[in-house]
Motif scaffolding. Sequence first.
Motif, PDB file in Angstrom:
ATOM      1  N   ILE A 301      -2.815 -10.504  -8.597  1.00  0.00           N
ATOM      2  CA  ILE A 301      -1.812 -10.563  -9.661  1.00  0.00           C
ATOM      3  C   ILE A 301      -1.323  -9.178 -10.054  1.00  0.00           C
ATOM      4  CG2 ILE A 301      -1.411 -11.184 -12.080  1.00  0.00           C
ATOM      5  CD1 ILE A 301      -3.215 -13.602 -11.641  1.00  0.00           C
ATOM      6  N   GLY A 302      -2.237  -8.243 -10.233  1.00  0.00           N
ATOM      7  CA  GLY A 302      -1.849  -6.880 -10.610  1.00  0.00           C
ATOM      8  C   GLY A 302      -0.919  -6.249  -9.593  1.00  0.00           C
ATOM      9  N   GLY A 303      -1.219  -6.441  -8.316  1.00  0.00           N
ATOM     10  CA  GLY A 303      -0.382  -5.882  -7.258  1.00  0.00           C
ATOM     11  C   GLY A 303       0.996  -6.522  -7.212  1.00  0.00           C
ATOM     12  N   ILE A 304       1.058  -7.842  -7.467  1.00  0.00           N
ATOM     13  CA  ILE A 304       2.353  -8.540  -7.481  1.00  0.00           C
ATOM     14  C   ILE A 304       3.208  -8.031  -8.636  1.00  0.00           C
ATOM     15  CG2 ILE A 304       3.462 -10.783  -7.836  1.00  0.00           C
ATOM     16  CD1 ILE A 304       1.051 -12.056  -6.399  1.00  0.00           C
ATOM     17  N   LEU A 305       2.608  -7.895  -9.808  1.00  0.00           N
ATOM     18  CA  LEU A 305       3.345  -7.404 -10.975  1.00  0.00           C
ATOM     19  C   LEU A 305       3.895  -6.006 -10.733  1.00  0.00           C
ATOM     20  CD1 LEU A 305       1.020  -8.678 -13.829  1.00  0.00           C
ATOM     21  CD2 LEU A 305       3.397  -9.353 -13.474  1.00  0.00           C
ATOM     22  N   GLU A 306       3.081  -5.145 -10.114  1.00  0.00           N
ATOM     23  CA  GLU A 306       3.523  -3.780  -9.834  1.00  0.00           C
ATOM     24  C   GLU A 306       4.670  -3.776  -8.828  1.00  0.00           C
ATOM     25  OE1 GLU A 306       1.635   0.472  -8.247  1.00  0.00           O
ATOM     26  OE2 GLU A 306       0.322  -1.190  -8.795  1.00  0.00           O
ATOM     27  N   LEU A 307       4.622  -4.685  -7.860  1.00  0.00           N
ATOM     28  CA  LEU A 307       5.662  -4.760  -6.834  1.00  0.00           C
ATOM     29  C   LEU A 307       6.998  -5.227  -7.416  1.00  0.00           C
ATOM     30  CD1 LEU A 307       6.561  -4.798  -3.815  1.00  0.00           C
ATOM     31  CD2 LEU A 307       5.737  -7.162  -3.742  1.00  0.00           C
ATOM     32  N   ILE A 333       2.940 -16.071  -1.803  1.00  0.00           N
ATOM     33  CA  ILE A 333       2.614 -15.578  -0.463  1.00  0.00           C
ATOM     34  C   ILE A 333       2.811 -14.062  -0.493  1.00  0.00           C
ATOM     35  CG2 ILE A 333       3.204 -15.706   1.999  1.00  0.00           C
ATOM     36  CD1 ILE A 333       4.777 -18.389   1.068  1.00  0.00           C
ATOM     37  N   ILE A 334       1.874 -13.319   0.062  1.00  0.00           N
ATOM     38  CA  ILE A 334       1.983 -11.857   0.009  1.00  0.00           C
ATOM     39  C   ILE A 334       1.796 -11.239   1.394  1.00  0.00           C
ATOM     40  CG2 ILE A 334       1.103 -11.758  -2.367  1.00  0.00           C
ATOM     41  CD1 ILE A 334      -1.534 -10.633  -1.106  1.00  0.00           C
ATOM     42  N   ILE A 335       2.290 -10.015   1.528  1.00  0.00           N
ATOM     43  CA  ILE A 335       1.955  -9.174   2.673  1.00  0.00           C
ATOM     44  C   ILE A 335       1.116  -8.022   2.130  1.00  0.00           C
ATOM     45  CG2 ILE A 335       2.809  -7.637   4.482  1.00  0.00           C
ATOM     46  CD1 ILE A 335       5.328  -9.297   4.648  1.00  0.00           C
ATOM     47  N   GLU A 336      -0.090  -7.912   2.629  1.00  0.00           N
ATOM     48  CA  GLU A 336      -1.003  -6.856   2.193  1.00  0.00           C
ATOM     49  C   GLU A 336      -1.158  -5.840   3.317  1.00  0.00           C
ATOM     50  OE1 GLU A 336      -5.481  -6.385   0.287  1.00  0.00           O
ATOM     51  OE2 GLU A 336      -5.050  -8.021   1.656  1.00  0.00           O
ATOM     52  N   ARG A 337      -1.008  -4.573   2.984  1.00  0.00           N
ATOM     53  CA  ARG A 337      -1.131  -3.498   3.960  1.00  0.00           C
ATOM     54  C   ARG A 337      -2.205  -2.537   3.492  1.00  0.00           C
ATOM     55  NH1 ARG A 337       2.171  -1.089   7.945  1.00  0.00           N
ATOM     56  NH2 ARG A 337       1.939   1.158   8.125  1.00  0.00           N
ATOM     57  N   ASP A 338      -3.381  -2.612   4.117  1.00  0.00           N
ATOM     58  CA  ASP A 338      -4.500  -1.734   3.786  1.00  0.00           C
ATOM     59  C   ASP A 338      -4.773  -1.724   2.282  1.00  0.00           C
ATOM     60  OD1 ASP A 338      -6.595  -0.101   4.501  1.00  0.00           O
ATOM     61  OD2 ASP A 338      -5.440   1.745   4.294  1.00  0.00           O
ATOM     62  N   GLY A 339      -4.824  -2.914   1.683  1.00  0.00           N
ATOM     63  CA  GLY A 339      -5.160  -3.040   0.270  1.00  0.00           C
ATOM     64  C   GLY A 339      -3.978  -2.956  -0.675  1.00  0.00           C
ATOM     65  N   LEU A 340      -2.798  -2.618  -0.175  1.00  0.00           N
ATOM     66  CA  LEU A 340      -1.608  -2.502  -1.006  1.00  0.00           C
ATOM     67  C   LEU A 340      -0.694  -3.700  -0.757  1.00  0.00           C
ATOM     68  CD1 LEU A 340       0.180  -0.617  -2.876  1.00  0.00           C
ATOM     69  CD2 LEU A 340       1.254   0.150  -0.745  1.00  0.00           C
ATOM     70  N   ILE A 341      -0.253  -4.376  -1.823  1.00  0.00           N
ATOM     71  CA  ILE A 341       0.679  -5.492  -1.683  1.00  0.00           C
ATOM     72  C   ILE A 341       2.078  -4.925  -1.545  1.00  0.00           C
ATOM     73  CG2 ILE A 341       1.673  -7.523  -2.805  1.00  0.00           C
ATOM     74  CD1 ILE A 341      -1.050  -7.992  -4.094  1.00  0.00           C
ATOM     75  N   ALA A 362      10.356 -10.323  -2.628  1.00  0.00           N
ATOM     76  CA  ALA A 362      10.430  -8.874  -2.854  1.00  0.00           C
ATOM     77  C   ALA A 362       9.646  -8.130  -1.783  1.00  0.00           C
ATOM     78  CB  ALA A 362       9.867  -8.528  -4.239  1.00  0.00           C
ATOM     79  N   VAL A 363      10.180  -6.976  -1.369  1.00  0.00           N
ATOM     80  CA  VAL A 363       9.497  -6.077  -0.425  1.00  0.00           C
ATOM     81  C   VAL A 363       9.551  -4.673  -1.011  1.00  0.00           C
ATOM     82  CG1 VAL A 363       9.483  -5.095   1.897  1.00  0.00           C
ATOM     83  CG2 VAL A 363      10.086  -7.498   1.577  1.00  0.00           C
ATOM     84  N   HIS A 364       8.438  -3.992  -0.982  1.00  0.00           N
ATOM     85  CA  HIS A 364       8.338  -2.621  -1.497  1.00  0.00           C
ATOM     86  C   HIS A 364       9.398  -1.734  -0.841  1.00  0.00           C
ATOM     87  CE1 HIS A 364       6.675   1.331  -2.411  1.00  0.00           C
ATOM     88  NE2 HIS A 364       5.819   0.768  -3.238  1.00  0.00           N
ATOM     89  N   ALA A 365      10.010  -0.866  -1.647  1.00  0.00           N
ATOM     90  CA  ALA A 365      11.107  -0.021  -1.160  1.00  0.00           C
ATOM     91  C   ALA A 365      10.714   0.823   0.046  1.00  0.00           C
ATOM     92  CB  ALA A 365      11.596   0.886  -2.289  1.00  0.00           C
ATOM     93  N   ASP A 366       9.459   1.241   0.111  1.00  0.00           N
ATOM     94  CA  ASP A 366       9.012   2.086   1.226  1.00  0.00           C
ATOM     95  C   ASP A 366       8.822   1.313   2.518  1.00  0.00           C
ATOM     96  OD1 ASP A 366       9.013   4.201  -0.504  1.00  0.00           O
ATOM     97  OD2 ASP A 366       6.845   4.207  -0.846  1.00  0.00           O
ATOM     98  N   TYR A 367       8.872  -0.027   2.455  1.00  0.00           N
ATOM     99  CA  TYR A 367       8.555  -0.836   3.634  1.00  0.00           C
ATOM    100  C   TYR A 367       9.671  -1.815   3.983  1.00  0.00           C
ATOM    101  CZ  TYR A 367       3.969   1.143   2.978  1.00  0.00           C
ATOM    102  OH  TYR A 367       2.932   2.030   2.837  1.00  0.00           O
ATOM    103  N   GLN A 368      10.868  -1.527   3.510  1.00  0.00           N
ATOM    104  CA  GLN A 368      12.008  -2.380   3.852  1.00  0.00           C
ATOM    105  C   GLN A 368      12.585  -1.979   5.206  1.00  0.00           C
ATOM    106  OE1 GLN A 368      14.666  -2.099   0.487  1.00  0.00           O
ATOM    107  NE2 GLN A 368      13.246  -3.145  -0.890  1.00  0.00           N
TER     108      GLN A 368
END
Length: 438
Positions: A301-307, A333-341, A362-368
């Motif tokens: 949940i924390g990682g989703i909110l931050e994303l 549904i999430i994509i997790e990369r080495d502990g980071l959502i 949503a996709v993190h700006a660094d991974y679009q």
Amino acid sequence: MALQNAFVSWFRNSSPYIHAHRNKTFVISFGGEAVLAADFDHHVHDFALLNSLGIRLVLVHGIRPHIDQRLNTLNHPVLFHNNLRITDTLALQCAKEAAGLVRVEIEALLSMGLANSPMAGYELKVASGNFVTAKPIGVIDGIDYCHTGEVRRVDSAAIHQQLEQNTIVVISPIGYSPSGEIFNLSGEQVATEVAIALKAEKLILLTEKSCSNPSSGEPIKQMTADEAHKLLQQYPDMAELIRLPIKAAIHGCQAGINRVHLIDRTQDGALLLELFTHDGIGTLISSTPFEELRTATLNDIGGILELIKPLEQQGILAKRSREKIEMEINDYIIIERDGLIIGCTALHANPHEQFGAIACLAVHADYQGAARGQRLFDYACLTAKKLKLQTLFVLSTQTTHWFIERGFVLSDVNNLPEPLKKLYNPQRNSKVLYKTVE
């Protein structure tokens, strides 16, 4: 000001890794070539920095070039077979001399008060010892390897005892038998077996060249152990400088080490970049996929909110409370990369009325730009099909065309099923789209 902002951003981004690595055991292997290099003190400063951050550190060094130099000076042949040294009596003497010389040099560089270095004034404790019990390799294919050995046992309890005292442990590629014999060992093998025995969180192999695809020359960022094995089979003529570390990494992963890193030691600061940035700079070989698409859990949940927070602030996504996400966490549904959502979406399904709504994509700006949004979308559609839903709906303010390109059709609020119509927010004035599940 831009430089200051870049530093602040980097420091904040590295903080999750600083916390994650604290009190973890890392085994770092490097060859004798690294010790002879002019920039070896930079590596030592980085080792000291890792120790200061609370990482329990074991260093395993090589001595191959030192032995070769000494044998050449003595006009004695340097003997190898299948890339493994044949250690005769004189070569063993040279190995013992080299091991002592390199170990003392490393200990000296790690000693207190590294003047004019990033770790000036920081006290370091260093220990070494007969932690490795070895046995002879013997005769293989008619070749007697003499005093060349392999690891038989690692005294993990003694090493842990030193690590618990915040001591850096330095291990040479020399092993001892219960009868007092001495054997010359492979540095990569020693490091791997030590990491396995310690149940280390990471095995880090500092290599002489980067790990790249032999056909394209493109750097390999990550592989599973199975993928690495297939790579070795596909390219049997791969240079031993990188083939040996890959084999060590595969063995380590198969024996329970989750993460093995191959890092080109010729790149200044590569160790820190690999450990404290999202994408690293080396090659990660893992027992399981480095990037995983899966159903979310309460821990996410924390990682989703931050994303999604930046997208909510931009008005791209509707605001969601922690409580709402918690109640609907099974839909995410999430994509997790080495502990980071780095990506998420939700499929809110109504099997009784046979419709669903895709939301919060949503996709993190660094991974679009790497089709991660498409992966999430495809997974949601596949789930809808498994649930035998007939129609999918989307409410969108700024990504309408993205969904139209994927088969959605514009519709009207009045065509929404009643449960979705009740949730519709006129102030957002979202476009309504729908698609038949195929």
